[in-house]
Scaffold this active site. Structure first.
Site, PDB file in Angstrom:
ATOM      1  N   HIS A 115      44.800  17.616  48.338  1.00 33.32           N
ATOM      2  CA  HIS A 115      43.733  17.768  47.342  1.00 33.32           C
ATOM      3  C   HIS A 115      42.716  18.780  47.879  1.00 33.32           C
ATOM      4  O   HIS A 115      42.449  18.810  49.091  1.00 33.32           O
ATOM      5  CB  HIS A 115      43.063  16.406  47.138  1.00 33.32           C
ATOM      6  CG  HIS A 115      42.274  16.281  45.871  1.00 33.32           C
ATOM      7  ND1 HIS A 115      41.154  17.041  45.618  1.00 33.32           N
ATOM      8  CD2 HIS A 115      42.422  15.470  44.807  1.00 33.32           C
ATOM      9  CE1 HIS A 115      40.662  16.688  44.444  1.00 33.32           C
ATOM     10  NE2 HIS A 115      41.398  15.755  43.925  1.00 33.32           N
ATOM     11  N   GLY A 155      47.193  14.212  49.502  1.00 35.00           N
ATOM     12  CA  GLY A 155      47.765  14.031  48.160  1.00 35.00           C
ATOM     13  C   GLY A 155      49.010  14.871  47.934  1.00 35.00           C
ATOM     14  O   GLY A 155      49.824  14.555  47.084  1.00 35.00           O
ATOM     15  N   TYR A 205      42.442   5.668  48.281  1.00 28.49           N
ATOM     16  CA  TYR A 205      43.573   6.156  47.475  1.00 28.49           C
ATOM     17  C   TYR A 205      43.737   5.279  46.237  1.00 28.49           C
ATOM     18  O   TYR A 205      43.310   4.126  46.213  1.00 28.49           O
ATOM     19  CB  TYR A 205      44.864   6.203  48.314  1.00 28.49           C
ATOM     20  CG  TYR A 205      45.698   7.407  47.921  1.00 28.49           C
ATOM     21  CD1 TYR A 205      45.306   8.686  48.326  1.00 28.49           C
ATOM     22  CD2 TYR A 205      46.795   7.292  47.098  1.00 28.49           C
ATOM     23  CE1 TYR A 205      46.020   9.807  47.929  1.00 28.49           C
ATOM     24  CE2 TYR A 205      47.521   8.409  46.699  1.00 28.49           C
ATOM     25  CZ  TYR A 205      47.119   9.666  47.118  1.00 28.49           C
ATOM     26  OH  TYR A 205      47.824  10.777  46.719  1.00 28.49           O
TER      27      TYR A 205
END
Ligand code: YXS
Length: 259
Positions: A64, A108, A138
């Site tokens: 991410h 991610g 998460y």
């Protein structure tokens, strides 16, 4: 589309992540371009997609885009987050998606790779699940992606240590399909893609969706979901969450106090 390249050869489409200066961090823009490419391939009735980074990439994807993680009390991995949308798009794409990995896969991006149907990696590749390193909570479906990919004990080790594991270990525990030397991985992957593309696309497409529905059929009561969401809020409202992001931006190790 300047952050990716898209090519198509008969029934096989290839999407190459191509933002090396930012180590293919999954920013809104990069994810939007991957999604657009997948849409084009779906319209072209592509039978197999290969998702890869350029050859000999040190980093396949840094996960991410940390600069895009919200710090205003919003869920950092909510339904509309681009990473979440990309995972769902890969999982529901009408044909198999093969992840060709050469380099480090972080955060991610590990979930994006695990959402792919088949994973083929070079021996130099690594996989690091990093929420604990950044203080990130998460999300529920993301944890299910991890749990579908490896045993609970392995998932706990990956999640709690946040340390990269090697492709060899990932294969050994059944998290990825093949470890292939860098010189051979492109030909190996294309041969597998050609085999799949020569089979019956409707049969494969329905089996992929059947497996997705069956793998996701896990009981989670509304009360259980609300409890998990409440626990996640405690994390993304915590000082540790802000410390994790700030430490990365300031290029220093984070100091977590559990508050
Ligand atoms: O300093 P400049 O401007 O050149 O930018 C640097 C890095 O800041 C940038 N960069 C990133 N920017 C945003 N988001 C990222 N995830 C990210 N990763 C890197 O890219 C430029 C080059 O990075 P640099 O100098 O660190 O390269 P390196 O070769 O020394 O190290 C490569 C890595 C991948 C080991 C290192 O960049 C790194 O540790 N990146 C962060 C990996 C990570 O923790 N990813 C998780 C992101 S958060 C996420 O995915 C989820 C929310 S979660 O954590 O819950 O799973």
């Amino acid at each position: 589309m300047d952050l990716i390249t898209l090519s198509q050869d008969a029934h096989v489409g290839t999407i190459t992540l191509n933002n090396s200066p930012k180590h293919n961090a999954l920013s809104h823009l990069l994810v939007a371009q991957i999604m657009e490419a997948l849409k084009q391939l779906e319209l072209a009735k592509t039978r197999v997609v290969i998702l890869r980074a350029p050859e000999n990439s040190k980093v396949w994807s840094a996960g991410h885009d940390i600069g895009e993680l919200p710090e205003d009390g919003r869920d950092p991995l909510g339904w509309a987050d681009p990473l979440r949308e990309l995972v769902r798009t890969i999982e529901t794409f009408s044909a198999p998606v093969i992840a060709l990995i050469d380099g480090g896969v972080w955060g991610g991006a590990v979930e994006v790779v695990l959402a792919c149907d088949i994973i083929i990696a070079t021996p130099e590749s690594t996989f690091a699940v990093t929420p604990a390193k950044l203080g990130v909570p998460y999300n529920v479906s993301g944890m299910m992606t991890f749990m579908s990919a490896a045993s609970l004990r392995i998932v706990k080790e990956l999640a709690f240590t946040a340390l990269p594991i090697s492709a060899t270990r990932a294969e050994h525990v059944g998290m990825i399909n093949h470890v292939i030397e860098s010189a051979d991985i492109d030909a190996f992957t294309r041969a597998m893609a050609a085999t799949i593309a020569a089979n019956a696309p409707l049969s494969i497409s329905v089996m992929k969706e059947q497996l997705r529905v069956l793998a996701g059929a896990k009981p989670l009561t509304p009360r259980g979901f609300e409890k998990v969401q409440g626990l996640r809020r405690v994390v993304y409202d915590s000082l540790d969450y802000h410390e994790g992001i700030r430490a990365f931006k300031e290029k220093r190790k984070p100091v977590f106090n559990g508050t």
